[in-house]
Design a protein around this motif. Sequence first.
Motif, mmCIF file in Angstrom:
data_model
loop_
_atom_site.group_PDB
_atom_site.id
_atom_site.type_symbol
_atom_site.label_atom_id
_atom_site.label_comp_id
_atom_site.label_asym_id
_atom_site.label_seq_id
_atom_site.Cartn_x
_atom_site.Cartn_y
_atom_site.Cartn_z
ATOM 1 N N TRP A 1 0.854 -1.184 0.000
ATOM 2 C CA TRP A 1 0.000 0.000 0.000
ATOM 3 C C TRP A 1 0.882 1.223 0.000
ATOM 4 O O TRP A 1 1.913 1.262 0.671
ATOM 5 C CB TRP A 1 -0.893 0.017 1.240
ATOM 6 N N SER A 2 0.469 2.221 -0.694
ATOM 7 C CA SER A 2 1.182 3.477 -0.711
ATOM 8 C C SER A 2 1.001 4.188 0.627
ATOM 9 O O SER A 2 -0.117 4.304 1.133
ATOM 10 C CB SER A 2 0.647 4.345 -1.848
ATOM 11 N N SER A 3 2.088 4.676 1.187
ATOM 12 C CA SER A 3 2.005 5.407 2.450
ATOM 13 C C SER A 3 1.179 6.681 2.285
ATOM 14 O O SER A 3 0.437 7.068 3.186
ATOM 15 C CB SER A 3 3.403 5.766 2.949
ATOM 16 N N ALA A 4 1.294 7.325 1.126
ATOM 17 C CA ALA A 4 0.534 8.547 0.874
ATOM 18 C C ALA A 4 -0.968 8.259 0.864
ATOM 19 O O ALA A 4 -1.764 9.074 1.342
ATOM 20 C CB ALA A 4 0.968 9.173 -0.447
ATOM 21 N N ARG A 5 -1.354 7.094 0.372
ATOM 22 C CA ARG A 5 -2.781 6.736 0.356
ATOM 23 C C ARG A 5 -3.307 6.539 1.776
ATOM 24 O O ARG A 5 -4.443 6.921 2.089
ATOM 25 C CB ARG A 5 -2.976 5.468 -0.465
ATOM 26 N N ILE A 6 -2.497 5.995 2.646
ATOM 27 C CA ILE A 6 -2.919 5.799 4.040
ATOM 28 C C ILE A 6 -3.064 7.145 4.740
ATOM 29 O O ILE A 6 -4.026 7.385 5.476
ATOM 30 C CB ILE A 6 -1.912 4.888 4.773
ATOM 31 N N VAL A 7 -2.115 8.066 4.491
ATOM 32 C CA VAL A 7 -2.199 9.403 5.082
ATOM 33 C C VAL A 7 -3.427 10.133 4.543
ATOM 34 O O VAL A 7 -4.124 10.836 5.283
ATOM 35 C CB VAL A 7 -0.901 10.194 4.811
ATOM 36 N N LEU A 8 -3.722 9.963 3.266
ATOM 37 C CA LEU A 8 -4.901 10.588 2.670
ATOM 38 C C LEU A 8 -6.181 10.060 3.321
ATOM 39 O O LEU A 8 -7.120 10.816 3.581
ATOM 40 C CB LEU A 8 -4.922 10.347 1.158
ATOM 41 N N GLY A 9 -6.212 8.776 3.609
ATOM 42 C CA GLY A 9 -7.357 8.206 4.323
ATOM 43 C C GLY A 9 -7.528 8.814 5.708
ATOM 44 O O GLY A 9 -8.648 9.087 6.149
ATOM 45 N N GLY A 10 -6.418 9.053 6.409
ATOM 46 C CA GLY A 10 -6.482 9.711 7.702
ATOM 47 C C GLY A 10 -7.000 11.134 7.601
ATOM 48 O O GLY A 10 -7.768 11.594 8.449
ATOM 49 N N LEU A 11 -6.601 11.836 6.521
ATOM 50 C CA LEU A 11 -7.107 13.195 6.296
ATOM 51 C C LEU A 11 -8.615 13.192 6.088
ATOM 52 O O LEU A 11 -9.320 14.065 6.604
ATOM 53 C CB LEU A 11 -6.417 13.821 5.085
ATOM 54 N N VAL A 12 -9.101 12.236 5.349
ATOM 55 C CA VAL A 12 -10.551 12.129 5.113
ATOM 56 C C VAL A 12 -11.277 11.887 6.437
ATOM 57 O O VAL A 12 -12.320 12.493 6.707
ATOM 58 C CB VAL A 12 -10.861 11.016 4.087
#
Length: 109
Positions: free
Chosen positions: A46-57
């Motif tokens: 999984w992309s780390s940026a995608r996980i951070v984006l999920g946290g932002l949401v």
Amino acid sequence: MTESQRTGGEPAPDEVLAGVAEAVPAPEPAPALEPLGAPGLEPLAWSSARIVLGGLVLWALALVVTLAVPALHTGERDWWPWCCVAGLALGSLGYAYMRRGRGNAAGAL
């Protein structure tokens, strides 16, 4: 003759510890631990940026809910919206860091 026998009182601490050290056996070594998980399983890519984006949401959703329900941002809970804003701000910094290519676990290999 020990000191306690000479003085007629209780034994000295070093006399007591000497007797205890002889009576206590040495511990046995612990058995080797087996690795967790089934053999052949690999971590998900999984992309780390995608996980951070999920946290932002999730922080944005929490901010909307906090502002929509008056009981969640009045009185003793007046700091709750600011917690969501701080999560969004710090998450945005983390997302920008990830998007620049730093901090991504795939690049660490």
